[in-house]
Design a protein around this motif. Structure first.
Motif, PDB file in Angstrom:
ATOM      1  N   THR A   3       0.883  -1.104  -0.026  1.00  0.00           N
ATOM      2  CA  THR A   3       0.102   0.151  -0.092  1.00  0.00           C
ATOM      3  C   THR A   3       0.907   1.171  -0.015  1.00  0.00           C
ATOM      4  O   THR A   3       1.809   1.347   0.851  1.00  0.00           O
ATOM      5  N   ILE A   4       0.497   2.178  -0.826  1.00  0.00           N
ATOM      6  CA  ILE A   4       1.257   3.613  -1.021  1.00  0.00           C
ATOM      7  C   ILE A   4       0.161   4.644  -0.900  1.00  0.00           C
ATOM      8  O   ILE A   4      -0.713   4.481  -1.706  1.00  0.00           O
ATOM      9  N   THR A   5       0.531   5.803  -0.287  1.00  0.00           N
ATOM     10  CA  THR A   5      -0.398   6.918  -0.213  1.00  0.00           C
ATOM     11  C   THR A   5       0.545   7.965  -1.188  1.00  0.00           C
ATOM     12  O   THR A   5       1.634   8.234  -0.665  1.00  0.00           O
ATOM     13  N   LEU A   6      -0.044   8.412  -2.261  1.00  0.00           N
ATOM     14  CA  LEU A   6       0.679   9.254  -3.056  1.00  0.00           C
ATOM     15  C   LEU A   6       0.243  10.761  -3.257  1.00  0.00           C
ATOM     16  O   LEU A   6      -0.940  10.657  -3.821  1.00  0.00           O
ATOM     17  N   PRO A   7       0.645  11.709  -2.570  1.00  0.00           N
ATOM     18  CA  PRO A   7       0.325  13.070  -2.578  1.00  0.00           C
ATOM     19  C   PRO A   7      -0.056  13.504  -4.191  1.00  0.00           C
ATOM     20  O   PRO A   7       0.983  13.079  -4.931  1.00  0.00           O
ATOM     21  N   LEU A   8      -0.886  14.172  -4.631  1.00  0.00           N
ATOM     22  CA  LEU A   8      -1.000  14.727  -5.912  1.00  0.00           C
ATOM     23  C   LEU A   8      -0.288  15.944  -6.414  1.00  0.00           C
ATOM     24  O   LEU A   8      -0.039  16.297  -7.369  1.00  0.00           O
ATOM     25  N   ALA A   9      -0.197  16.825  -5.211  1.00  0.00           N
ATOM     26  CA  ALA A   9       0.330  18.175  -5.483  1.00  0.00           C
ATOM     27  C   ALA A   9       0.782  18.687  -4.266  1.00  0.00           C
ATOM     28  O   ALA A   9       0.108  18.337  -3.048  1.00  0.00           O
ATOM     29  N   PRO A  10       1.732  19.428  -4.055  1.00  0.00           N
ATOM     30  CA  PRO A  10       2.458  20.042  -3.067  1.00  0.00           C
ATOM     31  C   PRO A  10       1.163  20.981  -2.274  1.00  0.00           C
ATOM     32  O   PRO A  10       0.323  21.575  -2.895  1.00  0.00           O
ATOM     33  N   ASN A  11       0.909  20.712  -1.199  1.00  0.00           N
ATOM     34  CA  ASN A  11       0.171  21.662  -0.127  1.00  0.00           C
ATOM     35  C   ASN A  11      -1.442  21.648  -0.688  1.00  0.00           C
ATOM     36  O   ASN A  11      -2.287  22.395  -0.632  1.00  0.00           O
ATOM     37  N   SER A  12      -1.560  20.166  -1.147  1.00  0.00           N
ATOM     38  CA  SER A  12      -3.130  19.805  -1.535  1.00  0.00           C
ATOM     39  C   SER A  12      -3.515  18.589  -0.714  1.00  0.00           C
ATOM     40  O   SER A  12      -2.907  17.811  -0.404  1.00  0.00           O
ATOM     41  N   PRO A  13      -4.877  18.614  -0.235  1.00  0.00           N
ATOM     42  CA  PRO A  13      -5.149  17.592   0.578  1.00  0.00           C
ATOM     43  C   PRO A  13      -5.589  16.506  -0.358  1.00  0.00           C
ATOM     44  O   PRO A  13      -5.912  15.131   0.191  1.00  0.00           O
ATOM     45  N   ALA A  14      -5.475  16.417  -1.728  1.00  0.00           N
ATOM     46  CA  ALA A  14      -5.772  15.124  -2.365  1.00  0.00           C
ATOM     47  C   ALA A  14      -4.548  14.346  -2.393  1.00  0.00           C
ATOM     48  O   ALA A  14      -3.409  14.658  -2.486  1.00  0.00           O
ATOM     49  N   TYR A  15      -4.966  12.862  -2.759  1.00  0.00           N
ATOM     50  CA  TYR A  15      -3.941  11.976  -2.641  1.00  0.00           C
ATOM     51  C   TYR A  15      -4.582  10.733  -3.433  1.00  0.00           C
ATOM     52  O   TYR A  15      -5.908  10.657  -3.436  1.00  0.00           O
ATOM     53  N   LEU A  16      -3.702  10.045  -3.673  1.00  0.00           N
ATOM     54  CA  LEU A  16      -4.269   8.667  -4.396  1.00  0.00           C
ATOM     55  C   LEU A  16      -3.677   7.415  -3.422  1.00  0.00           C
ATOM     56  O   LEU A  16      -2.311   7.268  -3.260  1.00  0.00           O
ATOM     57  N   GLN A  17      -4.438   6.674  -3.144  1.00  0.00           N
ATOM     58  CA  GLN A  17      -4.223   5.473  -2.209  1.00  0.00           C
ATOM     59  C   GLN A  17      -4.096   4.274  -3.181  1.00  0.00           C
ATOM     60  O   GLN A  17      -5.080   3.916  -3.920  1.00  0.00           O
ATOM     61  N   ALA A  18      -2.907   3.555  -3.116  1.00  0.00           N
ATOM     62  CA  ALA A  18      -2.751   2.436  -3.843  1.00  0.00           C
ATOM     63  C   ALA A  18      -2.703   1.068  -3.175  1.00  0.00           C
ATOM     64  O   ALA A  18      -2.217   0.836  -1.846  1.00  0.00           O
TER      65      ALA A  18
END
Length: 264
Positions: A3-18
């Motif tokens: 499992t990996i948590t991947l931030p989508l952009a600096p200072n953003s709350p969005a992420y992709l959980q793999a």
């Protein structure tokens, strides 16, 4: 599984959980699917999102879920979550070798407002202005197909019901009417919904299906006769209240997977 948590952009709350399959022997690549959860654009049900991702992982997919930006975090909200979905698909393609992804079989499955994000993404993946906004190319973000589960499609079809909520989403409601933005370039689309959905009227799904068919998009639509909103897997794993464990509706996942295989 890794499992990996991947931030989508600096200072953003969005992420992709793999949730990545890690075979002990070389078994080639896997299809991939991104789950875009619902939550009224105010939150996502993370346990449900994980359950959905793991259900697809169990069927041999590299599975992900997107935690996109919410209405309380950006105003007006749209198109930010749609851009985040584009960035997510590009991330899969850019890391395909490391993550053992078959890049010809990248799918997106959206639920409720996640279906709205996914439907708009399906409408826009090829658009130059949209790709400029996302920092992507159409090649990077084109999915093989999308799945829309009890989707929000257009404010004209009864959700949201109040102007205050809509104003948090957009300052131009016409731009978020996903059925009005369908073109022949939309990818194959599978839609399922319950006829008695009390929150997001079935007319949303019907409007998108009608627009897709009119534009000669490969389209499959299933309207189940009963069931509340937010069914997810429609089984005991995601049954969040009495009446949400519906074996008949739970067939949607088998139907969707069979349909995905028929696209090859």
């Amino acid at each position: 599984m890794k499992t990996i948590t991947l931030p989508l952009a600096p200072n953003s709350p969005a992420y992709l959980q793999a949730y990545l399959r890690q075979p002990e022997e070389d078994t080639g690549t896997y299809p991939a699917i991104i789950i875009v959860p619902g939550g009224a654009y105010t939150h996502i049900p993370e346990q449900q999102a994980e359950d959905l991702a793991l259900a697809w992982s169990a069927r041999g997919y590299q599975a992900f879920f997107l935690r996109y930006t919410f209405a309380g975090e950006k105003s007006p909200l749209l198109p930010t979550p749609v851009v985040e979905l584009a960035k997510s698909v590009a991330l899969l393609r850019r890391n395909a070798n490391a993550w053992l992804i078959d890049t010809d079989h990248i799918f997106v499955a959206g639920f409720s407002v996640g279906g709205h994000i996914t439907a708009l993404f399906n409408d826009l993946w090829h658009d130059d202005a949209f790709n400029k906004l996302a920092g992507t190319t159409p090649y990077e973000i084109k999915p093989r197909a999308v799945i829309l589960s009890y989707p929000v499609i257009t404010p004209a079809a009864g959700y949201p019901t109040d102007a205050e909520t809509l104003a948090k989403w957009t300052d131009d409601p016409d731009q978020i009417a996903a059925d009005k933005r369908v073109t022949p370039r939309n990818v194959a689309t599978f839609i399922w919904v319950t006829a008695e959905d009390p929150l997001v009227p079935v007319q949303n799904a019907l409007a998108y299906a009608q627009a897709s068919i009119a534009n000669h998009v490969d389209t499959e639509l299933h309207v189940f006769h009963q069931g509340p909103h937010g069914l997810a897997l429609a089984n005991q794993v995601t049954a969040w209240k009495p009446g949400a464990n519906l074996p008949h509706v739970a067939h949607w996942m088998d139907l969707a997977e069979e349909w995905l295989h028929e696209l090859d």
